[in-house]
Design a protein around this motif. Structure first.
Motif, PDB file in Angstrom:
ATOM      1  N   THR A 261       3.519  -1.663 -36.328  1.00  0.00           N
ATOM      2  CA  THR A 261       3.130  -2.981 -36.756  1.00  0.00           C
ATOM      3  C   THR A 261       1.653  -3.098 -35.723  1.00  0.00           C
ATOM      4  OG1 THR A 261       5.472  -4.499 -36.190  1.00  0.00           O
ATOM      5  CG2 THR A 261       3.751  -5.564 -35.784  1.00  0.00           C
ATOM      6  N   LEU A 262       0.822  -3.891 -36.486  1.00  0.00           N
ATOM      7  CA  LEU A 262      -0.424  -3.732 -36.075  1.00  0.00           C
ATOM      8  C   LEU A 262      -0.840  -5.285 -35.573  1.00  0.00           C
ATOM      9  CD1 LEU A 262      -1.811  -1.173 -37.916  1.00  0.00           C
ATOM     10  CD2 LEU A 262      -1.161  -1.066 -35.435  1.00  0.00           C
ATOM     11  N   ALA A 263      -2.140  -5.822 -35.654  1.00  0.00           N
ATOM     12  CA  ALA A 263      -2.467  -7.310 -35.220  1.00  0.00           C
ATOM     13  C   ALA A 263      -4.098  -7.102 -34.544  1.00  0.00           C
ATOM     14  CB  ALA A 263      -1.623  -8.018 -33.717  1.00  0.00           C
ATOM     15  N   SER A 264      -5.192  -8.187 -34.683  1.00  0.00           N
ATOM     16  CA  SER A 264      -6.313  -7.730 -34.838  1.00  0.00           C
ATOM     17  C   SER A 264      -6.273  -9.710 -35.233  1.00  0.00           C
ATOM     18  CB  SER A 264      -6.842  -6.929 -36.184  1.00  0.00           C
ATOM     19  OG  SER A 264      -6.958  -7.159 -37.524  1.00  0.00           O
ATOM     20  N   ALA A 265      -8.090  -9.735 -34.668  1.00  0.00           N
ATOM     21  CA  ALA A 265      -9.029 -11.033 -35.023  1.00  0.00           C
ATOM     22  C   ALA A 265      -9.812 -10.314 -35.777  1.00  0.00           C
ATOM     23  CB  ALA A 265      -9.052 -11.764 -33.648  1.00  0.00           C
ATOM     24  N   PRO A 266      -9.635 -11.354 -37.491  1.00  0.00           N
ATOM     25  CA  PRO A 266     -10.774 -10.595 -37.651  1.00  0.00           C
ATOM     26  C   PRO A 266     -12.078 -11.187 -37.862  1.00  0.00           C
ATOM     27  CG  PRO A 266      -8.933 -11.279 -38.996  1.00  0.00           C
ATOM     28  CD  PRO A 266      -8.338 -11.827 -37.356  1.00  0.00           C
ATOM     29  N   ALA A 267     -12.212 -12.300 -37.804  1.00  0.00           N
ATOM     30  CA  ALA A 267     -13.889 -12.460 -37.155  1.00  0.00           C
ATOM     31  C   ALA A 267     -14.313 -12.329 -36.456  1.00  0.00           C
ATOM     32  CB  ALA A 267     -13.224 -14.379 -36.449  1.00  0.00           C
ATOM     33  N   ALA A 268     -13.690 -11.298 -35.431  1.00  0.00           N
ATOM     34  CA  ALA A 268     -14.156 -10.702 -33.539  1.00  0.00           C
ATOM     35  C   ALA A 268     -14.134  -9.201 -34.202  1.00  0.00           C
ATOM     36  CB  ALA A 268     -13.420 -11.411 -32.632  1.00  0.00           C
ATOM     37  N   MET A 269     -13.359  -8.741 -35.384  1.00  0.00           N
ATOM     38  CA  MET A 269     -14.094  -7.631 -36.385  1.00  0.00           C
ATOM     39  C   MET A 269     -13.833  -7.221 -37.363  1.00  0.00           C
ATOM     40  SD  MET A 269     -10.448  -6.931 -33.398  1.00  0.00           S
ATOM     41  CE  MET A 269      -9.900  -7.260 -31.836  1.00  0.00           C
ATOM     42  N   THR A 270     -12.815  -7.377 -37.980  1.00  0.00           N
ATOM     43  CA  THR A 270     -13.000  -6.547 -39.793  1.00  0.00           C
ATOM     44  C   THR A 270     -13.865  -7.408 -40.169  1.00  0.00           C
ATOM     45  OG1 THR A 270     -11.368  -7.917 -39.968  1.00  0.00           O
ATOM     46  CG2 THR A 270     -11.043  -5.379 -39.253  1.00  0.00           C
ATOM     47  N   HIS A 271     -14.602  -8.399 -39.869  1.00  0.00           N
ATOM     48  CA  HIS A 271     -14.751  -9.345 -40.611  1.00  0.00           C
ATOM     49  C   HIS A 271     -16.355  -9.887 -40.001  1.00  0.00           C
ATOM     50  CE1 HIS A 271     -11.832  -9.269 -43.553  1.00  0.00           C
ATOM     51  NE2 HIS A 271     -12.960 -10.413 -44.093  1.00  0.00           N
ATOM     52  N   LEU A 272     -16.741  -9.239 -38.646  1.00  0.00           N
ATOM     53  CA  LEU A 272     -17.370 -10.495 -37.668  1.00  0.00           C
ATOM     54  C   LEU A 272     -18.794 -10.004 -38.481  1.00  0.00           C
ATOM     55  CD1 LEU A 272     -17.935 -10.242 -34.420  1.00  0.00           C
ATOM     56  CD2 LEU A 272     -18.881  -7.761 -34.273  1.00  0.00           C
ATOM     57  N   SER A 273     -19.498  -8.993 -39.098  1.00  0.00           N
ATOM     58  CA  SER A 273     -20.661  -8.859 -40.036  1.00  0.00           C
ATOM     59  C   SER A 273     -20.966 -10.293 -41.283  1.00  0.00           C
ATOM     60  CB  SER A 273     -20.927  -7.256 -40.485  1.00  0.00           C
ATOM     61  OG  SER A 273     -19.873  -7.142 -41.350  1.00  0.00           O
ATOM     62  N   VAL A 274     -19.971 -10.863 -41.386  1.00  0.00           N
ATOM     63  CA  VAL A 274     -19.529 -11.955 -42.091  1.00  0.00           C
ATOM     64  C   VAL A 274     -20.322 -12.864 -41.768  1.00  0.00           C
ATOM     65  CG1 VAL A 274     -18.420 -13.324 -43.355  1.00  0.00           C
ATOM     66  CG2 VAL A 274     -17.959 -11.113 -43.571  1.00  0.00           C
ATOM     67  N   PRO A 275     -21.627 -13.851 -42.425  1.00  0.00           N
ATOM     68  CA  PRO A 275     -22.473 -14.845 -41.479  1.00  0.00           C
ATOM     69  C   PRO A 275     -21.743 -15.723 -41.433  1.00  0.00           C
ATOM     70  CG  PRO A 275     -23.465 -13.952 -43.418  1.00  0.00           C
ATOM     71  CD  PRO A 275     -22.220 -13.578 -43.310  1.00  0.00           C
ATOM     72  N   ASP A 276     -21.252 -16.357 -40.003  1.00  0.00           N
ATOM     73  CA  ASP A 276     -20.695 -17.656 -39.622  1.00  0.00           C
ATOM     74  C   ASP A 276     -20.915 -18.500 -40.593  1.00  0.00           C
ATOM     75  OD1 ASP A 276     -20.609 -16.065 -37.240  1.00  0.00           O
ATOM     76  OD2 ASP A 276     -22.189 -17.367 -36.405  1.00  0.00           O
ATOM     77  N   GLU A 277     -21.121 -19.157 -41.170  1.00  0.00           N
ATOM     78  CA  GLU A 277     -21.339 -19.729 -42.130  1.00  0.00           C
ATOM     79  C   GLU A 277     -19.999 -19.951 -43.512  1.00  0.00           C
ATOM     80  OE1 GLU A 277     -21.700 -24.016 -44.255  1.00  0.00           O
ATOM     81  OE2 GLU A 277     -22.068 -23.115 -41.462  1.00  0.00           O
ATOM     82  N   ARG A 278     -20.642 -17.831 -43.652  1.00  0.00           N
ATOM     83  CA  ARG A 278     -19.587 -18.128 -44.443  1.00  0.00           C
ATOM     84  C   ARG A 278     -18.020 -18.023 -44.222  1.00  0.00           C
ATOM     85  NH1 ARG A 278     -18.238 -17.081 -49.887  1.00  0.00           N
ATOM     86  NH2 ARG A 278     -18.192 -15.324 -50.486  1.00  0.00           N
ATOM     87  N   LYS A 279     -17.880 -16.985 -42.842  1.00  0.00           N
ATOM     88  CA  LYS A 279     -16.930 -17.264 -42.184  1.00  0.00           C
ATOM     89  C   LYS A 279     -16.049 -18.557 -42.457  1.00  0.00           C
ATOM     90  CE  LYS A 279     -17.949 -14.800 -38.775  1.00  0.00           C
ATOM     91  NZ  LYS A 279     -17.651 -14.010 -37.641  1.00  0.00           N
ATOM     92  N   LYS A 280     -17.131 -20.243 -42.361  1.00  0.00           N
ATOM     93  CA  LYS A 280     -15.958 -20.764 -41.837  1.00  0.00           C
ATOM     94  C   LYS A 280     -16.032 -21.308 -43.367  1.00  0.00           C
ATOM     95  CE  LYS A 280     -17.975 -25.943 -40.500  1.00  0.00           C
ATOM     96  NZ  LYS A 280     -18.821 -26.775 -39.832  1.00  0.00           N
ATOM     97  N   GLN A 281     -16.488 -21.619 -44.026  1.00  0.00           N
ATOM     98  CA  GLN A 281     -16.181 -21.801 -45.498  1.00  0.00           C
ATOM     99  C   GLN A 281     -15.078 -21.169 -46.278  1.00  0.00           C
ATOM    100  OE1 GLN A 281     -19.131 -19.602 -48.201  1.00  0.00           O
ATOM    101  NE2 GLN A 281     -18.280 -21.015 -50.187  1.00  0.00           N
ATOM    102  N   LEU A 282     -14.989 -19.734 -45.466  1.00  0.00           N
ATOM    103  CA  LEU A 282     -13.259 -19.231 -45.711  1.00  0.00           C
ATOM    104  C   LEU A 282     -12.180 -19.067 -45.212  1.00  0.00           C
ATOM    105  CD1 LEU A 282     -15.610 -15.882 -47.301  1.00  0.00           C
ATOM    106  CD2 LEU A 282     -14.545 -17.569 -48.933  1.00  0.00           C
ATOM    107  N   ASP A 283     -12.511 -19.801 -44.163  1.00  0.00           N
ATOM    108  CA  ASP A 283     -10.978 -20.340 -43.099  1.00  0.00           C
ATOM    109  C   ASP A 283     -11.175 -19.004 -42.452  1.00  0.00           C
ATOM    110  OD1 ASP A 283      -9.492 -22.157 -41.825  1.00  0.00           O
ATOM    111  OD2 ASP A 283      -7.879 -21.518 -43.303  1.00  0.00           O
ATOM    112  N   ILE A 284     -11.984 -17.759 -42.058  1.00  0.00           N
ATOM    113  CA  ILE A 284     -11.946 -16.853 -41.557  1.00  0.00           C
ATOM    114  C   ILE A 284     -12.661 -17.562 -39.904  1.00  0.00           C
ATOM    115  CG2 ILE A 284     -12.371 -14.095 -41.306  1.00  0.00           C
ATOM    116  CD1 ILE A 284     -12.964 -14.591 -44.053  1.00  0.00           C
ATOM    117  N   THR A 285     -11.264 -18.389 -39.240  1.00  0.00           N
ATOM    118  CA  THR A 285     -11.948 -18.542 -37.738  1.00  0.00           C
ATOM    119  C   THR A 285     -11.402 -17.317 -36.695  1.00  0.00           C
ATOM    120  OG1 THR A 285      -9.761 -19.967 -37.997  1.00  0.00           O
ATOM    121  CG2 THR A 285     -11.360 -20.907 -38.665  1.00  0.00           C
ATOM    122  N   ASP A 286     -11.739 -18.328 -35.284  1.00  0.00           N
ATOM    123  CA  ASP A 286     -11.718 -17.574 -34.286  1.00  0.00           C
ATOM    124  C   ASP A 286     -10.220 -17.737 -33.663  1.00  0.00           C
ATOM    125  OD1 ASP A 286     -14.691 -17.126 -33.925  1.00  0.00           O
ATOM    126  OD2 ASP A 286     -15.153 -19.205 -32.497  1.00  0.00           O
TER     127      ASP A 286
END
Length: 430
Positions: free
Chosen positions: A379-404
């Motif tokens: 079993t694996l656990a991670s925080a996408p906004a701070a890890m795999t999707h860190l490079s995604v612009p903040d506005e784009r993350k907000k739009q896609l519900d990739i929250t902290d």
């Protein structure tokens, strides 16, 4: 001895009128022990080049590789390990079986598969239509790298309706030649489903008058090939990170394209030139893993259902993005009913709070590992906004519900009661 001089004995796929299941065929399909000293399992063929019996054979094989003969870069025999090899060919044969596909192609990583596919299809001035969100690296290729070469994109949210998709197709068509429609379902990391049937219908309506339709490719890593078979809903290509469930032991990196031969052949021609084929040792490890694919995915899926049932009602959980808990009558539930045979074992978990709470949960796990990736035995656990999707612009993350406060959880094959105890303890620390 192994040789390109004669084809292997064909493995039967039926007994009388009974069609054998993929799980059965994984034990030997595409491998002839007589070509390898009677070895029960395929050896690892660690060689860079292969011997031709006659000079005419070498010419004929290279005519296939270079496209001078029909076949989209497929050689009639073994040539050189940038083009083909026994382990890779057996692996491609077995991957094709799972989705009853025409062809398959393996790569050194999932991202190599995606990059080669896109480069094989696009040219300057073209448009790529894609769903969102995508895995961050996939989105980077389409939205940032390809535009440097004059390729445009139009995107739409994963759960888009047929009417919304018709509008997307029209907008894309107005910008240029649409080269490919690229999907990811469930979306990484929100677990939102794409209606592949609606995308197929919208493509037919928008481009049906063309001689060649833009192919529909879909990243099927999260659910395939056991819980989703998008080729049946109208997709042309299933894209895989074989690192995940297909490999399933967190000990290799590889990728694949599975589907329509005419599209695969374009990617094969590009791979022949660029390289990026899966190496023999990794291919051999994947052959081993495919034998237990159904067992591992089934166990992980059953455990995920139990874990999610616990998490859904926990007071510190804001919401859970698990396909087994979709609201009855919702659009997502309708897509799930038509497209999926299981809810999978990877899901999104939104805790109440923000990054502080998410990190506290992750830092207090004992059994589950704090690591990216998914589909392994652990079993694996991670925080996408701070890890795999860190490079995604903040506005784009907000739009896609990739929250902290978003966590991505991939359930392995551990005992589910032990995992529940681990998660309960971690939530106590939040």
């Amino acid at each position: 001895m192994p040789s390109s001089r004669r084809p292997p004995r064909q493995t039967p796929t039926t007994i009388g009128n009974h069609k054998l299941k993929p799980a059965t065929l994984m034990m030997g399909y595409g491998f002839d022990p007589a070509l390898s000293e009677g070895s029960l399992k395929a050896p690892i063929f660690l060689t860079s080049t292969f011997v031709f019996e006659k000079a005419a054979d070498g010419k004929r094989f290279f005519e296939g590789i270079t496209g001078k003969r029909p076949g989209g870069g497929t050689a009639e025999g073994l040539v050189y390990s940038r083009f083909n090899g026994p382990n890779q060919e057996i692996l491609e044969d077995r991957l094709r079986i799972w989705e009853d596909a025409e062809s398959a192609l393996t790569f050194s990583s999932g991202m190599t598969a995606i990059a080669v596919l896109l480069l094989a299809l696009v040219r300057p001035g073209d448009v790529v239509i894609h769903s969102g969100p995508l895995y961050a690296a996939s989105e980077t290729i389409i939205d940032k790298i390809l535009p440097q070469f004059g390729v445009h994109f139009v995107d739409f949210p994963a759960g888009a309706t047929r009417e919304e998709l018709d509008d997307v197709m029209a907008r894309a068509k107005a910008k240029g030649r649409v080269a490919v429609i690229y999907l990811e379902s469930p979306a990484n990391p929100t677990n939102q489903l794409v209606d592949v049937e609606a995308v197929h219908a919208a493509r037919q309506a928008a481009f049906g008058d063309q001689d060649e339709l833009p192919p529909i490719a879909i990243d099927n890593t999260f659910l395939g090939p056991l819980w989703a078979k998008p080729l049946e809903q109208g997709a042309d290509i299933s894209v895989y990170s074989l690192t995940k469930y297909a490999g399933g032991h967190s000990d290799l990196v590889a990728g694949a394209l599975v589907g329509k031969r005419s599209v695969i052949d374009k990617a094969r021609m590009m791979r022949n030139v660029m390289g990026g084929i899966c190496d023999p040792n990794t291919a051999w490890m994947l052959l081993r893993s495919l034998e237990t694919l159904e067992l591992r995915m089934t166990k992980a899926g059953e455990s995920a259902a139990k874990v999610c049932a616990f998490l859904r009602d926990h007071p510190k959980v804001e919401k859970i993005g698990y396909l087994g808990f979709l609201e009855e009558g919702s659009r997502q539930a309708d897509i799930y009913r038509r497209h999926c045979t299981g809810a999978g074992s990877t899901f999104s978990l939104y805790l109440k709070g923000g990054e502080k709470e998410a990190f506290a949960f992750l830092d207090n796990l004992s059994i589950a590992h704090l690591a990216v990736s998914l589909g392994g035995t652990e079993t694996l656990a991670s925080a996408p906004a701070a890890m795999t999707h860190l490079s995604v612009p903040d506005e784009r993350k907000k739009q896609l519900d990739i929250t902290d406060n978003l966590l991505r959880i991939s359930i392995g094959v551990e005992d589910p009661d032990d995992l529940i105890a681990d998660f309960a303890n971690a939530l106590d620390a939040v």
